[in-house]
Design a protein around this motif. Structure first.
Motif, short mmCIF file in Angstrom:
data_model
loop_
_atom_site.label_atom_id
_atom_site.label_comp_id
_atom_site.label_asym_id
_atom_site.label_seq_id
_atom_site.Cartn_x
_atom_site.Cartn_y
_atom_site.Cartn_z
N ALA A 5 30.93 -3.23 31.54
CA ALA A 5 30.44 -2.01 30.90
C ALA A 5 30.47 -0.87 31.90
N GLY A 6 30.62 0.32 31.37
CA GLY A 6 30.72 1.47 32.27
C GLY A 6 29.41 2.16 32.53
N GLY A 7 28.34 1.66 31.95
CA GLY A 7 27.06 2.35 32.08
C GLY A 7 26.34 2.03 33.37
N ARG A 121 24.71 2.13 24.14
CA ARG A 121 25.88 2.96 24.40
C ARG A 121 27.01 2.13 25.02
N ASP A 122 26.63 1.20 25.92
CA ASP A 122 27.65 0.37 26.55
C ASP A 122 28.30 -0.58 25.54
N ALA A 124 28.69 0.15 22.39
CA ALA A 124 29.54 1.01 21.56
C ALA A 124 30.84 1.36 22.26
N GLN A 125 30.83 1.39 23.60
CA GLN A 125 32.03 1.76 24.35
C GLN A 125 33.04 0.62 24.43
N ASP A 126 32.62 -0.59 24.08
CA ASP A 126 33.52 -1.75 24.11
C ASP A 126 33.87 -2.12 22.67
N GLU A 130 31.37 -3.98 20.14
CA GLU A 130 30.88 -3.21 18.99
C GLU A 130 31.20 -3.93 17.68
#
Length: 221
Positions: A5-7, A121-122, A124-126, A130
């Motif tokens: 994850a990018g968070g 949010r993390d 949702a970004q994948d 998601e």
């Protein structure tokens, strides 16, 4: 289903303010260390407060990760660490989906919590994660039942322990949270290990980006 994850990590690590609570946690850490099975104390964001030596031993072969180490945030580890499937057997169906069900329940109860929002949010970004959250999770909850989906205590789940004395085995997840910990907003889980299965451990392929879709989510979705 284990991707980076990018968070940022939901931190700092939770510490009670009162000296009495801090003293209790110090003594509880001593108690935890005497337990021979992996045991962890977490808050409602799955930020880790305490672990014992057996917990550290279980995840000792896990590589470094900026946001998803098992001793920092256990939910992030299960969902986002690329090595999670090397320790957590049947990673998608037996670990990810139950943790996502717990996460969904936590979001319902603590919707404005910044740490939970960061995890959402993390997810949702994948795209794969998601899809699991939006399509796979409701399907799985209908299959196992709503109460079973959000109850860790008593669940039996597969593990791949790095110690060959355990190897490919199962653990029973036991919730054992005393009232004082509960009042602090913490939960304790212990993984009661069973004897190693009399079969060779399966080969685990590390998940890679673009490796495909979740088995619990159809390709059409």
């Amino acid at each position: 289903m284990a991707y980076q994850a990018g968070g940022q990590r939901s931190a700092p690590r939770p510490v009670p303010e009162s000296p009495e609570a801090q003293a209790y946690l110090l003594d509880y850490a001593t108690l935890l260390e005497a337990v021979t099975f992996p045991s962890v104390v977490m808050d409602h964001r799955w930020d880790v407060v305490l672990t014992n030596g057996a917990f550290k031993s279980l995840f000792r072969a896990v590589g470094p990760h900026p946001t998803a180490m098992p001793g920092d945030n256990f939910l992030r580890f299960v969902l986002f660490h690329p090595d999670a499937s090397t320790v957590l057997g049947e990673h998608e169906s037996r670990w990810c989906l139950p943790m996502l069900a717990h996460f969904a329940a936590a979001v319902e109860s603590h919707g404005h919590d910044h740490g939970l929002q960061a995890i959402r949010r993390d997810i949702a970004q994948d795209p794969i994660m998601e899809a699991a959250y939006r399509q796979g999770l409701p399907h799985w909850i209908r299959a196992v039942g709503e109460q079973a989906a959000v109850e860790h205590d008593g669940a039996v789940r597969p593990l791949l322990h790095p110690d060959p004395r355990w190897g490919a085995t199962d653990c029973r997840v036991v919730g054992e949270t005393p009232k004082t910990l509960e009042n602090m907003g913490y939960t304790r889980l212990t993984l009661v290990l069973r004897e190693a299965r009399r079969v060779p451990p399966p080969r685990v392929r590390r998940a890679g980006r673009g490796a495909g879709h979740l088995r619990v989510v159809s390709a059409a979705e």
